[in-house]
Each structure stands twice: as structure tokens, then as C-alpha cells.
Design a protein around this motif. Structure first.
Motif, PDB file in Angstrom:
ATOM      1  N   VAL A 269       0.846  -1.196   0.000  1.00  0.00           N
ATOM      2  CA  VAL A 269       0.000   0.000   0.000  1.00  0.00           C
ATOM      3  C   VAL A 269       0.883   1.248   0.000  1.00  0.00           C
ATOM      4  CG1 VAL A 269      -1.639   1.343   1.386  1.00  0.00           C
ATOM      5  CG2 VAL A 269      -2.013  -1.105   1.041  1.00  0.00           C
TER       6      VAL A 269
ATOM      7  N   ASN B 140       2.337   1.732  -3.440  1.00  0.00           N
ATOM      8  CA  ASN B 140       1.312   2.111  -4.417  1.00  0.00           C
ATOM      9  C   ASN B 140       0.804   3.537  -4.217  1.00  0.00           C
ATOM     10  OD1 ASN B 140       1.408  -0.323  -5.807  1.00  0.00           O
ATOM     11  ND2 ASN B 140      -0.100  -1.271  -4.458  1.00  0.00           N
ATOM     12  N   GLN B 141       0.992   4.089  -3.038  1.00  0.00           N
ATOM     13  CA  GLN B 141       0.541   5.450  -2.756  1.00  0.00           C
ATOM     14  C   GLN B 141       1.518   6.511  -3.260  1.00  0.00           C
ATOM     15  OE1 GLN B 141       0.011   5.452   1.485  1.00  0.00           O
ATOM     16  NE2 GLN B 141      -2.134   4.832   1.349  1.00  0.00           N
ATOM     17  N   GLN B 142       2.705   6.103  -3.638  1.00  0.00           N
ATOM     18  CA  GLN B 142       3.727   7.078  -4.033  1.00  0.00           C
ATOM     19  C   GLN B 142       3.382   7.720  -5.361  1.00  0.00           C
ATOM     20  OE1 GLN B 142       5.850   7.844  -1.581  1.00  0.00           O
ATOM     21  NE2 GLN B 142       4.579   6.271  -0.611  1.00  0.00           N
TER      22      GLN B 142
END
Length: 131
Positions: free
Chosen positions: A49, A52-54
């Protein structure tokens, strides 16, 4: 802590000759391994997570700096889960080693994606005008 035993009967030959095999399992050990596997799974989901948030945007950092950032994140996760894994020291070390390997496995595609992003944002070289 008591041991549980399980019996299993298998037929190996014809005419049937049955052999009884008895397994001894310490319930606590199985639970420790499962608990550590569950922790590793949770850590991997959280790390995924995070990756993937970057969002890649300006100002860009170098690939080497991004590797350092990702290694810092991985060390943070290792240190956090070091306090939670259970079992004998060997079991704990093995669980943390497995966590590190799996974090590396998740980090590699992320770093490759970042490398590709950097390449796509390189400015083309412009020759200086001749006088």
C-alpha cells in the motif's frame, strides 16, 4: 506444553499392508509459525500500500536517493515487526529474514518503475549553438 499426536494409515503394497505412522506436533510451535506468517503477510500488504501510494513528481530525486528511501522504509518495517515476531531466536530471525526478502521482492518493481519514470523525464541534450 503438551504434544498432540496424529495417526495416519496408508496402504503401500498389494495385497494391502497397512502401516501406521504417528506424528507428534507441539501446538505452540505451529501457532508461532502461523503467527509469524500472519505478521509477514500483514507487513507485506502494508508495504505494498505504501509503495502504491507514491506519486512521482517534481522535484525529482535521484535513483540512488530513492533506493535509500526505500531501504529506510524496509528497515522501518523490519524494526517494527522485530518487536512482534514470536518464537525462539532462530524462528524470529528466520521470520525477519523472510520479511526482508519479501519486502525486497515488492521494492524491486517499484524501483524499476521509478527508474523508468526518471528516464522518461530526462531532458534531451541540446548542443550549444556554434558561433
Amino acid at each position: 506444553m503438551g504434544f498432540s499426536s496424529f495417526s495416519e494409515t496408508r496402504c503401500f503394497l498389494s495385497p494391502p499392508i497397512t502401516v501406521s505412522i504417528r506424528y507428534f506436533v507441539c501446538p505452540g510451535q505451529m501457532a508461532l509459525l502461523k503467527a509469524n506468517k500472519d505478521l509477514i503477510s500483514a507487513g507485506l500488504k502494508e508495504f505494498s500500500v505504501l509503495l502504491n501510494q507514491q506519486v512521482f513528481n517534481d522535484p525529482l530525486i535521484s535513483e540512488e536517493d530513492m533506493v535509500t528511501v526505500v531501504e529506510d522504509w524496509m528497515n522501518f518495517y523490519i524494526n517494527y515487526y522485530r518487536q512482534q515476531v514470536t518464537g525462539e531466536p532462530q524462528e524470529r530471525d528466520k521470520a525477519l529474514q523472510e520479511l526482508r526478502q519479501e519486502l525486497n521482492t515488492l521494492a524491486n518493481p517499484f524501483l524499476a518503475k521509478y527508474r523508468d519514470f526518471l528516464k522518461s523525464h530526462e531532458l534531451p541534450s541540446h548542443p550549444l549553438p556554434s558561433s
